[in-house]
Scaffold this motif. Structure first.
Motif, short mmCIF file in Angstrom:
data_model
loop_
_atom_site.label_atom_id
_atom_site.label_comp_id
_atom_site.label_asym_id
_atom_site.label_seq_id
_atom_site.Cartn_x
_atom_site.Cartn_y
_atom_site.Cartn_z
N GLU A 20 57.07 29.73 50.35
CA GLU A 20 56.41 28.94 51.38
C GLU A 20 56.06 27.53 50.93
N HIS A 21 56.17 27.27 49.63
CA HIS A 21 55.86 25.94 49.10
C HIS A 21 57.12 25.11 48.81
N TYR A 22 58.28 25.66 49.11
CA TYR A 22 59.53 24.93 48.90
C TYR A 22 59.66 23.84 49.97
N PRO A 23 59.88 22.59 49.59
CA PRO A 23 59.93 21.49 50.56
C PRO A 23 61.27 21.42 51.28
N THR A 26 62.69 18.11 56.51
CA THR A 26 62.59 16.65 56.57
C THR A 26 61.45 16.27 57.51
N MET A 27 61.04 15.03 57.44
CA MET A 27 59.96 14.57 58.32
C MET A 27 60.35 14.72 59.78
N GLY A 28 61.56 14.33 60.12
CA GLY A 28 62.01 14.44 61.51
C GLY A 28 62.01 15.88 62.00
N PRO A 52 53.54 15.35 50.81
CA PRO A 52 54.90 15.89 50.79
C PRO A 52 55.65 15.46 49.53
N GLN A 53 56.58 16.31 49.11
CA GLN A 53 57.45 15.90 48.02
C GLN A 53 58.42 14.88 48.57
N ARG A 54 59.06 14.18 47.67
CA ARG A 54 60.04 13.16 48.07
C ARG A 54 61.42 13.56 47.59
N SER A 55 62.40 13.30 48.44
CA SER A 55 63.79 13.54 48.05
C SER A 55 64.21 12.44 47.09
N ALA A 56 65.40 12.57 46.53
CA ALA A 56 65.91 11.54 45.62
C ALA A 56 65.96 10.18 46.30
N GLY A 57 66.17 10.18 47.61
CA GLY A 57 66.22 8.93 48.36
C GLY A 57 64.86 8.45 48.84
N ARG A 61 59.55 15.37 52.31
CA ARG A 61 60.02 16.74 52.52
C ARG A 61 58.80 17.66 52.57
N TYR A 62 58.74 18.53 53.58
CA TYR A 62 57.58 19.37 53.82
C TYR A 62 57.90 20.85 53.62
N SER A 63 56.91 21.61 53.17
CA SER A 63 57.05 23.06 53.01
C SER A 63 56.48 23.76 54.24
#
Length: 112
Positions: A20-23, A26-28, A52-57, A61-63
């Motif tokens: 449940e904590h895996y991001p 996406t925001m959208g 939220p965690q951030r992607s490489a870009g 990113r939300y869990s």
């Protein structure tokens, strides 16, 4: 041609679906699922409720856990609670839930 696989999928990869904590959102996608705007999600980040965690870009990113917190804040805001107060309420509810979970876990591990 399908490349040869080197054994079964790794447990960590399969476990991401249950974590449940895996991001994974996406925001959208998160905003769509909550029926809210991306700005609302940004405001929760600014309030310190959700980081939220951030992607490489650099994209947020939300869990699933974070989305549950955001949904609860939205519910309170829709009922007329100010967003800062709603974030505080949700933080306290989440802390209480975690403490209760730990207590249940300890009770299960206690031998009479």
């Amino acid at each position: 041609m399908i490349p040869d696989q080197q054994g079964p999928a790794t447990p960590s990869a399969a476990g991401k679906f249950d974590d449940e904590h895996y991001p994974g959102y996406t925001m959208g996608r998160a905003a769509d699922m909550l029926g809210t705007t991306q700005g609302f999600l940004r405001s929760l980040d600014e309030a310190g409720l959700i980081t939220p965690q951030r992607s490489a870009g650099g994209h947020r990113r939300y869990s699933r856990h974070q989305l549950r917190l955001a949904a609860r804040v939205r519910e309170l805001v829709d009922q007329g609670t100010a967003i800062d107060a709603a974030c505080r309420i949700v933080t306290l509810e989440d802390q209480l839930h975690e403490a209760q979970r730990r207590n249940r876990s300890q009770d299960l591990n206690t031998v009479d």
